[in-house]
Design a protein around this motif. Structure first.
Motif, PDB file in Angstrom:
ATOM      1  N   SER A   1       1.118  -1.132   0.008  1.00  0.00           N
ATOM      2  CA  SER A   1       0.013   0.036  -0.061  1.00  0.00           C
ATOM      3  C   SER A   1       0.795   1.351   0.118  1.00  0.00           C
ATOM      4  O   SER A   1       0.461   2.329  -0.657  1.00  0.00           O
ATOM      5  N   ALA A   2       1.969   1.093   0.886  1.00  0.00           N
ATOM      6  CA  ALA A   2       2.837   2.651   1.138  1.00  0.00           C
ATOM      7  C   ALA A   2       3.656   2.431  -0.565  1.00  0.00           C
ATOM      8  O   ALA A   2       3.808   3.804  -0.896  1.00  0.00           O
ATOM      9  N   MET A   3       3.812   1.440  -1.203  1.00  0.00           N
ATOM     10  CA  MET A   3       4.624   1.778  -2.512  1.00  0.00           C
ATOM     11  C   MET A   3       3.859   2.079  -3.463  1.00  0.00           C
ATOM     12  O   MET A   3       4.085   2.980  -4.318  1.00  0.00           O
ATOM     13  N   ALA A   4       2.414   1.863  -3.465  1.00  0.00           N
ATOM     14  CA  ALA A   4       1.256   2.331  -4.366  1.00  0.00           C
ATOM     15  C   ALA A   4       1.364   3.814  -4.148  1.00  0.00           C
ATOM     16  O   ALA A   4       1.249   4.630  -5.026  1.00  0.00           O
ATOM     17  N   VAL A   5       1.139   4.296  -2.904  1.00  0.00           N
ATOM     18  CA  VAL A   5       0.851   5.871  -2.638  1.00  0.00           C
ATOM     19  C   VAL A   5       2.043   6.578  -2.940  1.00  0.00           C
ATOM     20  O   VAL A   5       2.049   7.560  -3.623  1.00  0.00           O
ATOM     21  N   ALA A   6       3.512   5.909  -2.801  1.00  0.00           N
ATOM     22  CA  ALA A   6       4.582   6.646  -3.004  1.00  0.00           C
ATOM     23  C   ALA A   6       4.864   6.951  -4.426  1.00  0.00           C
ATOM     24  O   ALA A   6       5.258   7.779  -4.821  1.00  0.00           O
TER      25      ALA A   6
ATOM     26  N   VAL B   1      -6.166  -1.528  -9.734  1.00  0.00           N
ATOM     27  CA  VAL B   1      -4.777  -1.918  -9.909  1.00  0.00           C
ATOM     28  C   VAL B   1      -4.654  -3.257  -9.130  1.00  0.00           C
ATOM     29  O   VAL B   1      -4.082  -4.296  -9.596  1.00  0.00           O
ATOM     30  N   PHE B   2      -4.898  -3.264  -7.922  1.00  0.00           N
ATOM     31  CA  PHE B   2      -4.556  -4.484  -6.969  1.00  0.00           C
ATOM     32  C   PHE B   2      -5.393  -5.554  -7.301  1.00  0.00           C
ATOM     33  O   PHE B   2      -4.891  -6.793  -7.467  1.00  0.00           O
ATOM     34  N   ALA B   3      -6.678  -5.356  -7.854  1.00  0.00           N
ATOM     35  CA  ALA B   3      -7.504  -6.465  -8.167  1.00  0.00           C
ATOM     36  C   ALA B   3      -7.027  -7.289  -9.291  1.00  0.00           C
ATOM     37  O   ALA B   3      -6.844  -8.436  -9.462  1.00  0.00           O
TER      38      ALA B   3
ATOM     39  N   PRO C   1      -9.514  -4.349   0.220  1.00  0.00           N
ATOM     40  CA  PRO C   1     -10.330  -3.522   0.704  1.00  0.00           C
ATOM     41  C   PRO C   1      -9.318  -2.285   1.526  1.00  0.00           C
ATOM     42  O   PRO C   1      -9.706  -1.195   1.549  1.00  0.00           O
ATOM     43  N   VAL C   2      -8.175  -2.784   2.075  1.00  0.00           N
ATOM     44  CA  VAL C   2      -7.234  -1.772   2.518  1.00  0.00           C
ATOM     45  C   VAL C   2      -6.814  -0.474   1.529  1.00  0.00           C
ATOM     46  O   VAL C   2      -7.091   0.634   1.860  1.00  0.00           O
ATOM     47  N   ILE C   3      -6.678  -0.913   0.401  1.00  0.00           N
ATOM     48  CA  ILE C   3      -6.145  -0.117  -0.708  1.00  0.00           C
ATOM     49  C   ILE C   3      -7.421   0.830  -1.118  1.00  0.00           C
ATOM     50  O   ILE C   3      -7.182   1.845  -1.552  1.00  0.00           O
ATOM     51  N   ALA C   4      -8.551   0.225  -1.263  1.00  0.00           N
ATOM     52  CA  ALA C   4      -9.590   0.995  -1.590  1.00  0.00           C
ATOM     53  C   ALA C   4     -10.016   1.939  -0.325  1.00  0.00           C
ATOM     54  O   ALA C   4     -10.358   3.283  -1.001  1.00  0.00           O
ATOM     55  N   VAL C   5      -9.956   1.699   0.663  1.00  0.00           N
ATOM     56  CA  VAL C   5     -10.185   2.856   1.698  1.00  0.00           C
ATOM     57  C   VAL C   5      -9.036   3.892   1.584  1.00  0.00           C
ATOM     58  O   VAL C   5      -9.372   5.360   1.843  1.00  0.00           O
ATOM     59  N   ILE C   6      -7.751   3.415   1.628  1.00  0.00           N
ATOM     60  CA  ILE C   6      -6.569   4.552   1.233  1.00  0.00           C
ATOM     61  C   ILE C   6      -7.042   5.550  -0.167  1.00  0.00           C
ATOM     62  O   ILE C   6      -6.635   6.599  -0.043  1.00  0.00           O
TER      63      ILE C   6
ATOM     64  N   VAL D   1     -15.272   4.147  -4.117  1.00  0.00           N
ATOM     65  CA  VAL D   1     -15.287   2.551  -4.041  1.00  0.00           C
ATOM     66  C   VAL D   1     -16.134   1.833  -5.037  1.00  0.00           C
ATOM     67  O   VAL D   1     -17.471   1.915  -4.894  1.00  0.00           O
ATOM     68  N   ASP D   2     -15.811   1.004  -5.857  1.00  0.00           N
ATOM     69  CA  ASP D   2     -16.603   0.256  -6.773  1.00  0.00           C
ATOM     70  C   ASP D   2     -16.949  -0.910  -6.491  1.00  0.00           C
ATOM     71  O   ASP D   2     -16.175  -2.055  -6.244  1.00  0.00           O
ATOM     72  N   ILE D   3     -18.127  -1.378  -6.251  1.00  0.00           N
ATOM     73  CA  ILE D   3     -18.366  -2.630  -5.632  1.00  0.00           C
ATOM     74  C   ILE D   3     -18.279  -3.730  -6.682  1.00  0.00           C
ATOM     75  O   ILE D   3     -18.064  -4.874  -6.254  1.00  0.00           O
TER      76      ILE D   3
END
Length: 288
Positions: free
Chosen positions: A19-24, A96-98, A246-251, A260-262
């Motif tokens: 998650s940190a790498m995606a945001v960074a 991306v994560f999905a 779900p973690v990256i979706a919330v971020i 948030v796309d179901i």
């Protein structure tokens, strides 16, 4: 400590690192292109791996008898990581994560060609479920395939190739050796690709901390996953890894106001079901 709890703690570290790498990656994309990001990430990686090898006395484990396999593996990883960094800048992080979760499906399909493994009925079923999930996540008929979705999907193929060649290397090479060539070769690739036009943007006080985070998080994520798999079954580790979505979706929602796309969750759940079904079947086969 209970092995399952210990594995869960390692996977928590992996989830936080990815998650940190995606945001960074998104935060530095305004100043650096993906090749430059990979270049400076590799500089950080080389410093870390060499320091750890010197501290632990594992330099002697670095061998040269499989350089061609290291080269193929790291070229695949370099390509996949560049596509992934591009994708995180143009489509929602959850998407991306999905799509990244399809990597094990590609391993199933490519293993017969590269590892000589057979496609069983369970593996074929997992692949079919995976492609159904891809269609739901991407929904090409709804708004068309944009470059970000294509790049995220293709990056999963290159990550699958990376995993396949990593599996081949682990038969004869140590983790120190694999990580050393990972960072050094990708540093060379990064210098060539970032400098082909004669202009490499240098990090400044604003981008440097993000680049250090990318370098550290990338190595830490792979260390955590490897450690988790070494002490707990894949049937335990994979469901924990799925929490990344779900973690990256919330971020993404809190940091970048991404909706948030179901349907991303529905498609990812189907992809996960295919992966888990295959792992469960393979595990039961080995037990029996």
């Amino acid at each position: 400590m209970n092995p399952i709890l210990k594995a869960a703690l390692f996977m928590t570290g992996a989830i936080a690192s990815f998650s940190a790498m995606a945001v960074a990656g998104r935060e530095v994309s305004f100043a650096l292109d993906t090749f430059e990001i990979m270049l400076f990430r590799s500089v950080v990686g080389v410093l870390i791996v060499c320091s750890v090898a010197a501290f632990t006395g594992t330099w002697r484990q670095i061998r040269t008898d499989a350089l061609h396999i290291h080269g193929i593996r790291n070229l695949a990883h370099f390509t996949g990581q560049n596509l992934w960094f591009y994708a995180v800048t143009v489509i929602p992080l959850a998407q991306v994560f999905a799509l990244e979760f399809t990597s094990p499906i590609w391993v199933i399909l490519l293993s017969p060609l590269l590892l000589g493994e057979k496609i069983t009925a369970a593996r074929a079923g997992a692949a079919i479920l995976g492609f159904v999930g891809i269609l739901i996540v991407a929904r090409p008929g709804m708004a068309g395939l944009n470059p970000g979705i294509v790049m995220a999907g293709v990056s999963a193929i290159f990550f699958a190739l990376t995993n396949i060649f990593t599996k081949r290397l682990t038969r004869t090479q140590s983790i120190t050796c694999i990580l050393f060539y990972l960072t050094v070769m990708q540093l060379v690739f990064g210098v060539v690709m970032a400098g082909y036009d004669g202009d490499i943007a240098m990090p400044d006080s604003q981008t440097l901390p993000w680049l250090v985070l990318i370098g550290c998080a990338g190595l830490l994520a792979h260390f955590c996953i490897t450690s988790a798999l070494s002490i707990a079954p894949a049937t335990v580790v994979v469901p924990i890894d799925f929490i990344r979505l779900p973690v990256i979706a919330v971020i993404g929602m809190l940091t970048y106001n991404e909706a948030v796309d179901i349907w991303v969750f529905v498609g990812a759940a189907i992809i996960f079901a295919g992966n888990y079904f295959n792992i469960y079947t393979e595990t039961r086969k080995k037990v029996n």
